[in-house]
Every structure is written in structure tokens, then in C-alpha cells.
Write a protein that holds these residues in place. Sequence first.
Motif, PDB file in Angstrom:
ATOM      1  N   PHE A   1     -22.230  -7.393 -28.677  1.00 23.39           N
ATOM      2  CA  PHE A   1     -22.577  -6.362 -27.705  1.00 23.39           C
ATOM      3  C   PHE A   1     -22.030  -6.862 -26.386  1.00 23.39           C
ATOM      4  O   PHE A   1     -22.641  -7.699 -25.726  1.00 23.39           O
ATOM      5  N   GLY A   2     -20.820  -6.389 -26.034  1.00 26.42           N
ATOM      6  CA  GLY A   2     -20.112  -7.046 -24.951  1.00 26.42           C
ATOM      7  C   GLY A   2     -19.788  -8.457 -25.399  1.00 26.42           C
ATOM      8  O   GLY A   2     -19.262  -8.676 -26.492  1.00 26.42           O
ATOM      9  N   GLY A   3     -20.131  -9.448 -24.581  1.00 28.59           N
ATOM     10  CA  GLY A   3     -19.863 -10.835 -24.961  1.00 28.59           C
ATOM     11  C   GLY A   3     -20.934 -11.461 -25.811  1.00 28.59           C
ATOM     12  O   GLY A   3     -20.691 -12.478 -26.469  1.00 28.59           O
ATOM     13  N   ALA A   4     -22.128 -10.884 -25.837  1.00 29.52           N
ATOM     14  CA  ALA A   4     -23.239 -11.465 -26.589  1.00 29.52           C
ATOM     15  C   ALA A   4     -23.016 -11.300 -28.087  1.00 29.52           C
ATOM     16  O   ALA A   4     -22.957 -10.183 -28.598  1.00 29.52           O
ATOM     17  N   GLY A   5     -22.881 -12.407 -28.772  1.00 28.64           N
ATOM     18  CA  GLY A   5     -22.700 -12.364 -30.213  1.00 28.64           C
ATOM     19  C   GLY A   5     -21.293 -12.013 -30.657  1.00 28.64           C
ATOM     20  O   GLY A   5     -21.045 -11.833 -31.851  1.00 28.64           O
ATOM     21  N   GLN A   6     -20.352 -11.947 -29.732  1.00 32.22           N
ATOM     22  CA  GLN A   6     -18.968 -11.662 -30.122  1.00 32.22           C
ATOM     23  C   GLN A   6     -18.351 -12.911 -30.754  1.00 32.22           C
ATOM     24  O   GLN A   6     -18.357 -13.980 -30.155  1.00 32.22           O
ATOM     25  N   PRO A   7     -17.806 -12.800 -31.958  1.00 34.67           N
ATOM     26  CA  PRO A   7     -17.227 -13.966 -32.641  1.00 34.67           C
ATOM     27  C   PRO A   7     -15.829 -14.277 -32.103  1.00 34.67           C
ATOM     28  O   PRO A   7     -14.818 -14.053 -32.766  1.00 34.67           O
ATOM     29  N   ALA A   8     -15.782 -14.796 -30.883  1.00 35.15           N
ATOM     30  CA  ALA A   8     -14.510 -14.976 -30.175  1.00 35.15           C
ATOM     31  C   ALA A   8     -13.517 -15.827 -30.959  1.00 35.15           C
ATOM     32  O   ALA A   8     -12.313 -15.521 -31.004  1.00 35.15           O
ATOM     33  N   GLU A   9     -14.012 -16.887 -31.594  1.00 38.04           N
ATOM     34  CA  GLU A   9     -13.099 -17.765 -32.340  1.00 38.04           C
ATOM     35  C   GLU A   9     -12.493 -17.058 -33.545  1.00 38.04           C
ATOM     36  O   GLU A   9     -11.328 -17.280 -33.892  1.00 38.04           O
ATOM     37  N   LEU A  10     -13.267 -16.194 -34.180  1.00 39.76           N
ATOM     38  CA  LEU A  10     -12.744 -15.444 -35.317  1.00 39.76           C
ATOM     39  C   LEU A  10     -11.733 -14.386 -34.858  1.00 39.76           C
ATOM     40  O   LEU A  10     -10.736 -14.136 -35.536  1.00 39.76           O
ATOM     41  N   ILE A  11     -11.990 -13.773 -33.710  1.00 32.88           N
ATOM     42  CA  ILE A  11     -11.035 -12.798 -33.170  1.00 32.88           C
ATOM     43  C   ILE A  11      -9.722 -13.491 -32.819  1.00 32.88           C
ATOM     44  O   ILE A  11      -8.638 -12.997 -33.156  1.00 32.88           O
ATOM     45  N   ASP A  12      -9.819 -14.631 -32.145  1.00 30.96           N
ATOM     46  CA  ASP A  12      -8.603 -15.387 -31.824  1.00 30.96           C
ATOM     47  C   ASP A  12      -7.867 -15.788 -33.099  1.00 30.96           C
ATOM     48  O   ASP A  12      -6.632 -15.757 -33.157  1.00 30.96           O
ATOM     49  N   GLY A  13      -8.640 -16.161 -34.118  1.00 26.83           N
ATOM     50  CA  GLY A  13      -8.026 -16.519 -35.393  1.00 26.83           C
ATOM     51  C   GLY A  13      -7.338 -15.344 -36.054  1.00 26.83           C
ATOM     52  O   GLY A  13      -6.280 -15.510 -36.686  1.00 26.83           O
ATOM     53  N   LEU A  14      -7.912 -14.147 -35.901  1.00 28.20           N
ATOM     54  CA  LEU A  14      -7.304 -12.953 -36.483  1.00 28.20           C
ATOM     55  C   LEU A  14      -5.998 -12.620 -35.773  1.00 28.20           C
ATOM     56  O   LEU A  14      -5.032 -12.183 -36.411  1.00 28.20           O
ATOM     57  N   ILE A  15      -5.964 -12.839 -34.470  1.00 28.73           N
ATOM     58  CA  ILE A  15      -4.709 -12.632 -33.731  1.00 28.73           C
ATOM     59  C   ILE A  15      -3.633 -13.575 -34.261  1.00 28.73           C
ATOM     60  O   ILE A  15      -2.505 -13.172 -34.525  1.00 28.73           O
ATOM     61  N   ALA A  16      -3.992 -14.832 -34.437  1.00 26.59           N
ATOM     62  CA  ALA A  16      -3.030 -15.819 -34.945  1.00 26.59           C
ATOM     63  C   ALA A  16      -2.630 -15.527 -36.388  1.00 26.59           C
ATOM     64  O   ALA A  16      -1.487 -15.761 -36.784  1.00 26.59           O
TER      65      ALA A  16
ATOM     66  N   GLY B   1     -13.502  -3.854 -25.848  1.00 27.21           N
ATOM     67  CA  GLY B   1     -13.004  -5.069 -25.225  1.00 27.21           C
ATOM     68  C   GLY B   1     -13.154  -5.102 -23.714  1.00 27.21           C
ATOM     69  O   GLY B   1     -13.173  -4.068 -23.052  1.00 27.21           O
ATOM     70  N   ASN B   2     -13.250  -6.325 -23.196  1.00 27.99           N
ATOM     71  CA  ASN B   2     -13.369  -6.560 -21.760  1.00 27.99           C
ATOM     72  C   ASN B   2     -12.265  -7.502 -21.308  1.00 27.99           C
ATOM     73  O   ASN B   2     -11.950  -8.470 -21.995  1.00 27.99           O
ATOM     74  N   GLY B   3     -11.688  -7.221 -20.160  1.00 28.85           N
ATOM     75  CA  GLY B   3     -10.658  -8.105 -19.623  1.00 28.85           C
ATOM     76  C   GLY B   3      -9.482  -8.240 -20.571  1.00 28.85           C
ATOM     77  O   GLY B   3      -8.968  -7.247 -21.087  1.00 28.85           O
ATOM     78  N   GLU B   4      -9.088  -9.479 -20.832  1.00 24.76           N
ATOM     79  CA  GLU B   4      -7.939  -9.714 -21.719  1.00 24.76           C
ATOM     80  C   GLU B   4      -8.260 -10.763 -22.777  1.00 24.76           C
ATOM     81  O   GLU B   4      -7.358 -11.370 -23.349  1.00 24.76           O
ATOM     82  N   THR B   5      -9.542 -10.976 -23.047  1.00 24.72           N
ATOM     83  CA  THR B   5      -9.934 -11.944 -24.064  1.00 24.72           C
ATOM     84  C   THR B   5     -10.692 -11.249 -25.180  1.00 24.72           C
ATOM     85  O   THR B   5     -11.071 -10.081 -25.069  1.00 24.72           O
ATOM     86  N   GLY B   6     -10.930 -11.982 -26.260  1.00 26.51           N
ATOM     87  CA  GLY B   6     -11.709 -11.425 -27.359  1.00 26.51           C
ATOM     88  C   GLY B   6     -11.078 -10.177 -27.940  1.00 26.51           C
ATOM     89  O   GLY B   6      -9.883 -10.140 -28.247  1.00 26.51           O
TER      90      GLY B   6
ATOM     91  N   ALA C   1     -19.455 -23.339 -23.059  1.00 24.98           N
ATOM     92  CA  ALA C   1     -20.375 -22.992 -21.976  1.00 24.98           C
ATOM     93  C   ALA C   1     -20.328 -21.515 -21.636  1.00 24.98           C
ATOM     94  O   ALA C   1     -21.316 -20.890 -21.296  1.00 24.98           O
ATOM     95  N   THR C   2     -19.133 -20.936 -21.720  1.00 24.01           N
ATOM     96  CA  THR C   2     -18.974 -19.509 -21.437  1.00 24.01           C
ATOM     97  C   THR C   2     -18.201 -18.855 -22.545  1.00 24.01           C
ATOM     98  O   THR C   2     -17.352 -19.460 -23.187  1.00 24.01           O
ATOM     99  N   GLY C   3     -18.472 -17.596 -22.764  1.00 26.92           N
ATOM    100  CA  GLY C   3     -17.804 -16.841 -23.809  1.00 26.92           C
ATOM    101  C   GLY C   3     -16.709 -15.965 -23.245  1.00 26.92           C
ATOM    102  O   GLY C   3     -16.254 -16.163 -22.123  1.00 26.92           O
ATOM    103  N   PRO C   4     -16.268 -14.957 -24.004  1.00 29.14           N
ATOM    104  CA  PRO C   4     -15.193 -14.075 -23.570  1.00 29.14           C
ATOM    105  C   PRO C   4     -15.568 -13.338 -22.294  1.00 29.14           C
ATOM    106  O   PRO C   4     -16.728 -12.983 -22.059  1.00 29.14           O
ATOM    107  N   ALA C   5     -14.588 -13.115 -21.430  1.00 34.81           N
ATOM    108  CA  ALA C   5     -14.742 -12.353 -20.194  1.00 34.81           C
ATOM    109  C   ALA C   5     -15.820 -12.947 -19.289  1.00 34.81           C
ATOM    110  O   ALA C   5     -16.441 -12.268 -18.485  1.00 34.81           O
ATOM    111  N   GLY C   6     -16.047 -14.281 -19.416  1.00 34.15           N
ATOM    112  CA  GLY C   6     -16.973 -14.944 -18.537  1.00 34.15           C
ATOM    113  C   GLY C   6     -18.431 -14.819 -18.923  1.00 34.15           C
ATOM    114  O   GLY C   6     -19.320 -15.304 -18.221  1.00 34.15           O
TER     115      GLY C   6
END
Length: 232
Positions: free
Chosen positions: A27-42, A56-61, A223-228
Motif C-alpha cells: 500500500f504505497g511503500g508499506a509492504g511493497q516487495p521492493a527487492e522482488l520488483i527489482d529482481g523482476l526488472i532484472a 508506483g511512486n517516483g522512479e523506484t519499485g 532503513a528506508t523503502g521505495p520512494a523514501g
Amino acid sequence: MINKIAASVEEALAPIQDGATVLIGGFGGAGQPAELIDGLIAQGAQDLVIVNNNAGNGETGLAALLKAGQVRKIICSFPRQADSHIFDALYRSGKLELELVPQGNLAERIRAAGAGIGAFFTPTGFGTLLAEGKETREINGRQYVLEYPIHADYALIKAETGDRWGNLVYRKTARNFGPIMASAAKVTIASVHDIVELGSLDPEAVVTPGLYVQHVVKVARTATGPAGFKSA
């Protein structure tokens, strides 16, 4: 011996194919699996249909996944926010298809897929553009719209702790869409910060049983997730 722990994000995501429908928690950045999203991009799968609460927010995740050009269609509730410029540009240029779904309907459509419900009637959306072309019915004097489940090939979710059977415990509001998405996908891949010995999790605290999870991969806590957003 059942062991669903993947050695790496790359290993867990390797089977995802072009054209797959992928549920992504958060929900926004809360609980977003950022590492899995980055892995899917790769990993590079193309022509994806992504289901998420927003676009999506900003240019991450999730925004980075859209920017990579790997998504054909997004199904979400809140596509536009102050920093959703990636979605905005892709949608306005006709490079991204959008299916807009009210948040309650989105959650129920996902839950219905996991519960084996064929379809359901909801009052939300009746009389609006979102109901165009859909079956409607009057029930007890109120108008309803027929909505269908959202089934998926994969779900990418984030939990706090898991074990080798795939049992998951979440951290506070980071839980959000994770449990229903896990039940609605053919294959669920969960990132966790901690993997514990089998039997260490209190059964009363397990939110998603391992029955719904095929792969668990450990990721480092940041310490911080996607989009700060503060990591959750």
C-alpha cells in the motif's frame, strides 16, 4: 522434506514468463516487495499484467518496473498521485493499459479468486463509467454491479518472518494485500527479513499458511523503502 526457501531472488523469480499476470503487494511503500520488483526488472519478463493498489511512486519499485517497459496493463485503484509521473507519461502516450478498480472492489476481487467465488455483486461503481458493459441487478431495492475474481499466475509479497514450509507473519500494516494475494495466485513468492526454524512461529500468529506459498526468499532489512517510505 518440504523446503520452500529459495537461495536468491533470482532463483525465485526465474520461472516468471512473458505475459504473466502478477499480483504485487503493498500500500504505497508499506509492504511493497521492493527487492522482488527489482529482481523482476532484472529478470526481464515482458508484456506483464500487474495488479497493485497504485501505479508506483517516483522512479523506484513499481514505478521502475513500469519505466522498464515490461508492463502491458495495470489493474489498480490509485494510478495518479503527485509523483506518479512514470505512469502518467506511459498512459497518456498509449503505451500502458489501465483497468481502474475501486479499492474495496479490488480487494474483494482478489479475495474472491482465493476463496473460489465465481463472481459477486457490489454497489460500488453502479451508475458510473466503471460499470459500463457490466451486468447490474437490483437487490432489495438497491442497485449492484457484477464483478469477477482476479486470478493471477504469480504473487510477489512481503512478510516479516517465514519458515521453510512457507508460513508467514507480517509486520503491522505491511500485511495489507499480502494474504489475499497469496491465496489468489498459482505461485506465491514471499520476501522475508527473517527465516526461523520450523515450529518457532506461533500458529496463532501465522497469517498466511504455507499452503499458499511456493517460495520464500530472505532479503536484508533497509532503513528506508521505495520512494523514501520507512521500511515496513
